[in-house]
Structures are given as structure tokens and as C-alpha cells.
Motif scaffolding. Structure first.
Motif, PDB file in Angstrom:
ATOM      1  N   ALA A  40       0.851  -1.186   0.000  1.00 58.18           N
ATOM      2  CA  ALA A  40       0.000   0.000   0.000  1.00 58.18           C
ATOM      3  C   ALA A  40       0.885   1.234   0.000  1.00 58.18           C
ATOM      4  O   ALA A  40       2.044   1.184   0.424  1.00 58.18           O
ATOM      5  CB  ALA A  40      -0.902  -0.019   1.225  1.00 58.18           C
ATOM      6  N   PRO A  41       0.360   2.379  -0.445  1.00 64.87           N
ATOM      7  CA  PRO A  41       1.158   3.612  -0.475  1.00 64.87           C
ATOM      8  C   PRO A  41       1.720   3.947   0.902  1.00 64.87           C
ATOM      9  O   PRO A  41       0.989   3.935   1.900  1.00 64.87           O
ATOM     10  CB  PRO A  41       0.148   4.665  -0.926  1.00 64.87           C
ATOM     11  CG  PRO A  41      -0.879   3.909  -1.673  1.00 64.87           C
ATOM     12  CD  PRO A  41      -0.990   2.583  -1.005  1.00 64.87           C
ATOM     13  N   GLY A  42       3.012   4.189   0.949  1.00 65.11           N
ATOM     14  CA  GLY A  42       3.646   4.583   2.196  1.00 65.11           C
ATOM     15  C   GLY A  42       3.892   3.451   3.171  1.00 65.11           C
ATOM     16  O   GLY A  42       4.337   3.686   4.293  1.00 65.11           O
ATOM     17  N   LYS A  43       3.596   2.224   2.746  1.00 64.34           N
ATOM     18  CA  LYS A  43       3.772   1.075   3.635  1.00 64.34           C
ATOM     19  C   LYS A  43       4.752   0.075   3.030  1.00 64.34           C
ATOM     20  O   LYS A  43       5.010   0.088   1.833  1.00 64.34           O
ATOM     21  CB  LYS A  43       2.435   0.405   3.916  1.00 64.34           C
ATOM     22  CG  LYS A  43       1.464   1.272   4.688  1.00 64.34           C
ATOM     23  CD  LYS A  43       0.242   0.471   5.116  1.00 64.34           C
ATOM     24  CE  LYS A  43      -0.687   1.313   5.956  1.00 64.34           C
ATOM     25  NZ  LYS A  43      -1.865   0.533   6.415  1.00 64.34           N
ATOM     26  N   GLU A  44       5.245  -0.799   3.875  1.00 67.27           N
ATOM     27  CA  GLU A  44       6.138  -1.847   3.403  1.00 67.27           C
ATOM     28  C   GLU A  44       5.340  -2.952   2.714  1.00 67.27           C
ATOM     29  O   GLU A  44       4.145  -3.148   2.975  1.00 67.27           O
ATOM     30  CB  GLU A  44       6.928  -2.434   4.576  1.00 67.27           C
ATOM     31  CG  GLU A  44       7.920  -1.464   5.186  1.00 67.27           C
ATOM     32  CD  GLU A  44       8.843  -2.135   6.191  1.00 67.27           C
ATOM     33  OE1 GLU A  44       9.763  -1.456   6.675  1.00 67.27           O
ATOM     34  OE2 GLU A  44       8.643  -3.325   6.485  1.00 67.27           O
ATOM     35  N   ARG A  45       6.012  -3.660   1.844  1.00 66.79           N
ATOM     36  CA  ARG A  45       5.381  -4.800   1.185  1.00 66.79           C
ATOM     37  C   ARG A  45       5.100  -5.879   2.241  1.00 66.79           C
ATOM     38  O   ARG A  45       5.941  -6.181   3.077  1.00 66.79           O
ATOM     39  CB  ARG A  45       6.295  -5.342   0.091  1.00 66.79           C
ATOM     40  CG  ARG A  45       5.630  -6.328  -0.841  1.00 66.79           C
ATOM     41  CD  ARG A  45       6.518  -6.681  -2.016  1.00 66.79           C
ATOM     42  NE  ARG A  45       6.785  -5.515  -2.861  1.00 66.79           N
ATOM     43  CZ  ARG A  45       7.393  -5.577  -4.041  1.00 66.79           C
ATOM     44  NH1 ARG A  45       7.787  -6.753  -4.519  1.00 66.79           N
ATOM     45  NH2 ARG A  45       7.612  -4.483  -4.734  1.00 66.79           N
ATOM     46  N   GLU A  46       3.905  -6.462   2.160  1.00 70.19           N
ATOM     47  CA  GLU A  46       3.526  -7.491   3.124  1.00 70.19           C
ATOM     48  C   GLU A  46       3.009  -8.712   2.395  1.00 70.19           C
ATOM     49  O   GLU A  46       2.439  -8.623   1.299  1.00 70.19           O
ATOM     50  CB  GLU A  46       2.444  -6.966   4.084  1.00 70.19           C
ATOM     51  CG  GLU A  46       1.127  -6.612   3.423  1.00 70.19           C
ATOM     52  CD  GLU A  46       0.048  -6.206   4.421  1.00 70.19           C
ATOM     53  OE1 GLU A  46       0.332  -6.144   5.636  1.00 70.19           O
ATOM     54  OE2 GLU A  46      -1.090  -5.972   3.972  1.00 70.19           O
ATOM     55  N   ILE A  47       3.152  -9.844   3.036  1.00 65.44           N
ATOM     56  CA  ILE A  47       2.693 -11.075   2.424  1.00 65.44           C
ATOM     57  C   ILE A  47       1.191 -11.219   2.602  1.00 65.44           C
ATOM     58  O   ILE A  47       0.637 -10.886   3.654  1.00 65.44           O
ATOM     59  CB  ILE A  47       3.442 -12.301   2.980  1.00 65.44           C
ATOM     60  CG1 ILE A  47       3.084 -13.548   2.173  1.00 65.44           C
ATOM     61  CG2 ILE A  47       3.167 -12.490   4.460  1.00 65.44           C
ATOM     62  CD1 ILE A  47       4.014 -14.718   2.401  1.00 65.44           C
ATOM     63  N   VAL A  48       0.534 -11.692   1.568  1.00 69.22           N
ATOM     64  CA  VAL A  48      -0.906 -11.964   1.602  1.00 69.22           C
ATOM     65  C   VAL A  48      -1.141 -13.446   1.857  1.00 69.22           C
ATOM     66  O   VAL A  48      -1.977 -13.829   2.679  1.00 69.22           O
ATOM     67  CB  VAL A  48      -1.555 -11.546   0.276  1.00 69.22           C
ATOM     68  CG1 VAL A  48      -3.013 -11.981   0.215  1.00 69.22           C
ATOM     69  CG2 VAL A  48      -1.434 -10.036   0.073  1.00 69.22           C
TER      70      VAL A  48
END
Length: 116
Positions: A40-48
Motif C-alpha cells: 500500500a502507499p507509504g507502507k512496506e510490502r507485506e505477504i498476503v
């Protein structure tokens, strides 16, 4: 080399559904452990979530458990992310990742926007 291409993103209202696809090319797809991530904008990549080579084992992040489903079709060299009951906080760029031992490949991502 494995090339990955995501598709299926778009704009959807909260409560709606989307199905993302990740098509693989370049090498046999079936041995790869496949994952979906989002950023998401401004956030770190996260696993789904992720899925093993045969599709028999899946795992999901708590934030999407019960709403998202990962599946794969090895004959079509494609992994899917079915997203139901979408929420505005699901808005992100979604990426697929292929992993085999110490090698990993990423797609370029597809944008998912959920309006409230």
C-alpha cells in the motif's frame, strides 16, 4: 529465468470481489512455491498468502483469512488470488512471487483500489 505477469486488478467498491491472475513463463512452473504480496502507499510490502507446488497447502495472513483464496493451475502456468468482501484497506499494488530453493522471481504488480 521465470517471467511473471499479474493481471486482473482494478477499481471495485467495498464488499466486492476481484480475481487476480499471475501467469508464468520461461521455465516449468509446477516446482515453484508461489506467493502473493501487496504494498500500500507509504507502507512496506507485506505477504498476503502462499501456495505449495501442488496446490494442496495454502497459508494466509490474518488480515485476509476467510476472504481471499489462492489457487494454481500448473497446466496453465497460472496462480490466482480470489479476493472477496474487499475492504478499502485492501487497496495496494499486488505482486506475485515464485520461489524455488534460493531463487525468487517477482512480477511487476497490479493495482487494486477499493472504494468505500
Amino acid at each position: 529465468q521465470v517471467q511473471l505477469k499479474e493481471s486482473g486488478g482494478g477499481l471495485v467498491q467495498a464488499g466486492g470481489s476481484l480475481r487476480l491472475s499471475c501467469a508464468a513463463s520461461g521455465r516449468p512452473f509446477s516446482p515453484y512455491f508461489m506467493s502473493w504480496f501487496r504494498q500500500a502507499p507509504g507502507k512496506e510490502r507485506e505477504i498476503v498468502g502462499n501456495i505449495n507446488w501442488s496446490g494442496s497447502v495454502t497459508w494466509y495472513a490474518d488480515s485476509v483469512k476467510g476472504r481471499f483464496t489462492i489457487s494454481r493451475d500448473n497446466a496453465e502456468n497460472t496462480v490466482y488470488l480470489q479476493m472477496n468482501r474487499l475492504k478499502p484497506e485492501d487497496t495496494a499494488v499486488y505482486y506475485c512471487k515464485a520461489t524455488l530453493k534460493y531463487t525468487a522471481y517477482w512480477g511487476q504488480g497490479t493495482q487494486v483500489t477499493v472504494s468505500s
